[in-house]
Design a protein around this motif. Sequence first.
Motif, PDB file in Angstrom:
ATOM      1  N   ALA A 139      96.530 -65.177  10.798  1.00  8.83           N
ATOM      2  CA  ALA A 139      97.144 -64.085  10.038  1.00  8.83           C
ATOM      3  C   ALA A 139      97.101 -62.787  10.831  1.00  8.83           C
ATOM      4  CB  ALA A 139      96.438 -63.904   8.701  1.00  8.83           C
ATOM      5  N   ASP A 140      95.973 -62.524  11.483  1.00  7.20           N
ATOM      6  CA  ASP A 140      95.845 -61.308  12.292  1.00  7.20           C
ATOM      7  C   ASP A 140      96.849 -61.311  13.441  1.00  7.20           C
ATOM      8  OD1 ASP A 140      93.777 -60.523  10.647  1.00  7.20           O
ATOM      9  OD2 ASP A 140      92.185 -61.166  12.018  1.00  7.20           O
ATOM     10  N   GLU A 141      96.992 -62.455  14.096  1.00 14.09           N
ATOM     11  CA  GLU A 141      97.926 -62.556  15.219  1.00 14.09           C
ATOM     12  C   GLU A 141      99.379 -62.531  14.740  1.00 14.09           C
ATOM     13  OE1 GLU A 141      97.401 -62.357  18.359  1.00 14.09           O
ATOM     14  OE2 GLU A 141      95.212 -62.317  18.247  1.00 14.09           O
ATOM     15  N   PHE A 142      99.629 -63.106  13.573  1.00 12.24           N
ATOM     16  CA  PHE A 142     100.985 -63.071  13.026  1.00 12.24           C
ATOM     17  C   PHE A 142     101.376 -61.638  12.687  1.00 12.24           C
ATOM     18  CE2 PHE A 142     104.206 -63.719   9.641  1.00 12.24           C
ATOM     19  CZ  PHE A 142     105.082 -64.563  10.323  1.00 12.24           C
ATOM     20  N   ALA A 143     100.434 -60.849  12.203  1.00  8.33           N
ATOM     21  CA  ALA A 143     100.711 -59.442  11.897  1.00  8.33           C
ATOM     22  C   ALA A 143     101.112 -58.690  13.163  1.00  8.33           C
ATOM     23  CB  ALA A 143      99.482 -58.795  11.259  1.00  8.33           C
ATOM     24  N   LYS A 144     100.404 -58.937  14.262  1.00  9.87           N
ATOM     25  CA  LYS A 144     100.747 -58.282  15.532  1.00  9.87           C
ATOM     26  C   LYS A 144     102.143 -58.702  16.000  1.00  9.87           C
ATOM     27  CE  LYS A 144      95.889 -58.305  16.976  1.00  9.87           C
ATOM     28  NZ  LYS A 144      94.901 -58.911  17.915  1.00  9.87           N
ATOM     29  N   LEU A 145     102.452 -59.977  15.808  1.00  9.45           N
ATOM     30  CA  LEU A 145     103.761 -60.494  16.190  1.00  9.45           C
ATOM     31  C   LEU A 145     104.856 -59.798  15.375  1.00  9.45           C
ATOM     32  CD1 LEU A 145     104.981 -62.734  18.028  1.00  9.45           C
ATOM     33  CD2 LEU A 145     104.738 -64.294  16.094  1.00  9.45           C
ATOM     34  N   CYS A 146     104.628 -59.678  14.090  1.00  9.94           N
ATOM     35  CA  CYS A 146     105.606 -59.002  13.223  1.00  9.94           C
ATOM     36  C   CYS A 146     105.798 -57.547  13.653  1.00  9.94           C
ATOM     37  CB  CYS A 146     105.152 -59.064  11.774  1.00  9.94           C
ATOM     38  SG  CYS A 146     105.178 -60.720  11.070  1.00  9.94           S
ATOM     39  N   ASP A 147     104.718 -56.885  14.003  1.00  4.44           N
ATOM     40  CA  ASP A 147     104.822 -55.493  14.438  1.00  4.44           C
ATOM     41  C   ASP A 147     105.677 -55.379  15.703  1.00  4.44           C
ATOM     42  OD1 ASP A 147     103.232 -54.703  12.330  1.00  4.44           O
ATOM     43  OD2 ASP A 147     101.396 -54.557  13.522  1.00  4.44           O
ATOM     44  N   ASP A 148     105.495 -56.312  16.623  1.00  4.75           N
ATOM     45  CA  ASP A 148     106.298 -56.311  17.850  1.00  4.75           C
ATOM     46  C   ASP A 148     107.780 -56.421  17.534  1.00  4.75           C
ATOM     47  OD1 ASP A 148     104.115 -56.067  19.504  1.00  4.75           O
ATOM     48  OD2 ASP A 148     104.106 -58.162  20.161  1.00  4.75           O
ATOM     49  N   PHE A 149     108.137 -57.358  16.667  1.00  4.13           N
ATOM     50  CA  PHE A 149     109.549 -57.623  16.415  1.00  4.13           C
ATOM     51  C   PHE A 149     110.160 -56.675  15.388  1.00  4.13           C
ATOM     52  CE2 PHE A 149     108.316 -61.218  18.837  1.00  4.13           C
ATOM     53  CZ  PHE A 149     109.450 -61.523  19.569  1.00  4.13           C
ATOM     54  N   ASP A 150     109.318 -55.941  14.705  1.00  2.00           N
ATOM     55  CA  ASP A 150     109.832 -54.880  13.842  1.00  2.00           C
ATOM     56  C   ASP A 150     110.498 -53.788  14.670  1.00  2.00           C
ATOM     57  OD1 ASP A 150     110.162 -53.769  11.202  1.00  2.00           O
ATOM     58  OD2 ASP A 150     108.603 -52.317  11.684  1.00  2.00           O
ATOM     59  N   THR A 151     110.085 -53.649  15.924  1.00  2.00           N
ATOM     60  CA  THR A 151     110.666 -52.632  16.803  1.00  2.00           C
ATOM     61  C   THR A 151     112.128 -52.927  17.127  1.00  2.00           C
ATOM     62  OG1 THR A 151     109.956 -53.732  18.853  1.00  2.00           O
ATOM     63  CG2 THR A 151     108.416 -52.174  17.850  1.00  2.00           C
ATOM     64  N   ILE A 175      98.563 -67.529   5.690  1.00  2.00           N
ATOM     65  CA  ILE A 175      98.748 -66.857   6.976  1.00  2.00           C
ATOM     66  C   ILE A 175      99.707 -65.679   6.819  1.00  2.00           C
ATOM     67  CG2 ILE A 175      99.611 -67.122   9.335  1.00  2.00           C
ATOM     68  CD1 ILE A 175      98.695 -70.083   9.140  1.00  2.00           C
ATOM     69  N   VAL A 176     100.858 -65.917   6.204  1.00  2.00           N
ATOM     70  CA  VAL A 176     101.831 -64.828   6.069  1.00  2.00           C
ATOM     71  C   VAL A 176     101.381 -63.816   5.014  1.00  2.00           C
ATOM     72  CG1 VAL A 176     103.718 -66.251   6.927  1.00  2.00           C
ATOM     73  CG2 VAL A 176     103.304 -66.146   4.466  1.00  2.00           C
ATOM     74  N   GLN A 177     100.674 -64.292   3.998  1.00  2.00           N
ATOM     75  CA  GLN A 177     100.148 -63.360   3.003  1.00  2.00           C
ATOM     76  C   GLN A 177      99.047 -62.494   3.612  1.00  2.00           C
ATOM     77  OE1 GLN A 177      99.164 -66.329   0.001  1.00  2.00           O
ATOM     78  NE2 GLN A 177     100.810 -65.587  -1.338  1.00  2.00           N
ATOM     79  N   GLY A 178      98.217 -63.105   4.441  1.00  2.00           N
ATOM     80  CA  GLY A 178      97.153 -62.355   5.090  1.00  2.00           C
ATOM     81  C   GLY A 178      97.681 -61.336   6.081  1.00  2.00           C
ATOM     82  N   ALA A 179      98.784 -61.666   6.737  1.00  2.00           N
ATOM     83  CA  ALA A 179      99.392 -60.727   7.685  1.00  2.00           C
ATOM     84  C   ALA A 179      99.932 -59.506   6.967  1.00  2.00           C
ATOM     85  CB  ALA A 179     100.504 -61.412   8.462  1.00  2.00           C
ATOM     86  N   ASN A 180     100.515 -59.722   5.784  1.00  2.00           N
ATOM     87  CA  ASN A 180     100.979 -58.626   4.924  1.00  2.00           C
ATOM     88  C   ASN A 180     101.929 -57.687   5.661  1.00  2.00           C
ATOM     89  OD1 ASN A 180     101.143 -57.131   2.541  1.00  2.00           O
ATOM     90  ND2 ASN A 180      99.435 -55.801   3.114  1.00  2.00           N
ATOM     91  N   ARG A 181     102.978 -58.287   6.218  1.00  2.00           N
ATOM     92  CA  ARG A 181     103.987 -57.496   6.923  1.00  2.00           C
ATOM     93  C   ARG A 181     105.342 -57.692   6.244  1.00  2.00           C
ATOM     94  NH1 ARG A 181      99.934 -55.705   8.656  1.00  2.00           N
ATOM     95  NH2 ARG A 181      99.481 -55.065  10.827  1.00  2.00           N
TER      96      ARG A 181
END
Length: 294
Positions: A139-151, A175-181
């Motif tokens: 979840a933590d790594e998925f959040a970072k991934l989402c932040d990258d592609f949000d750009t 996983i996606v709920q924990g990322a919360n993106r």
Amino acid sequence: MQGLIEMTGKDTNLLAAFWTIAGDTHPDDAEWISPDALAVRAEAASKAGWKGIGLSLDDCRYSVQKYGVAGVRQILKDNGLEFFELEILMDWYTTDGRREASNRARREFLEFGGELGMCNLKVGVSHLDLTPINQQQMADEFAKLCDDFDTINATVGLEFMPFCKVASLADALPIVQGANRENGGLIIDIWHVVRSGTTYENVAAVPANLIKGVELNDANASAIGTLMNDSTYHRKACGEGEFNSPSFIDAVKKAGFHQKYWGVEILSDFLRKASVDVRAQHVFDTTIAQFSPA
């Protein structure tokens, strides 16, 4: 449900995922590149009625080398393919030697996706990864991934697959709920739903904001051989198997699915050997027939 778009056969936008019209290439190949040029596939897709297309990273790289970034953009524009996806990033959560190659691919996905107007990036978990699942770390790594592609204004969809450790909806949701993106969520493929033992009722209960993509296909009631064998050789066009596509579509609508298109992903020997025009038209016609008429 608020935000639900009533999608019917008249107003449904369909996106052909890479494997659907790629032709004679296979997931076991060293590189995932269609023997049919992008311009040929795009024209066939447009004539058949598709509104979007998906490419693998290898195929996208090859097409950019052939046509240039501007050329690829023009091909998509000329054929009315307004929705564009790339796939599939693996090992994005790993902490060992696999991460280096994954990060290189990640940078390319960002570069190509930004230049070509990618809507969504598909990510997954390799069936070769036999390490225990750590949903919080993922979840933590998925959040970072989402932040990258949000750009680049792209969503990121995690696809659960019954032959990997994130095997089911129940495995993927935390996983996606924990990322919360806001731009992160799930890709829900009907084949993976059925083969993982997930029910359509389970799908209908998924929060709408967590569904970033849906993929349609069909198959026999029981898998032929291993799950991997069934997935890569024996998927069928919608309505030609026993998955009951309309019921799945209804479940997705009940969840409140509000993305602008529905994906279609079919891997089969029939499609690999058929001409590009047959691949594009047959799958489009059989898929659109699963939606209620306007």
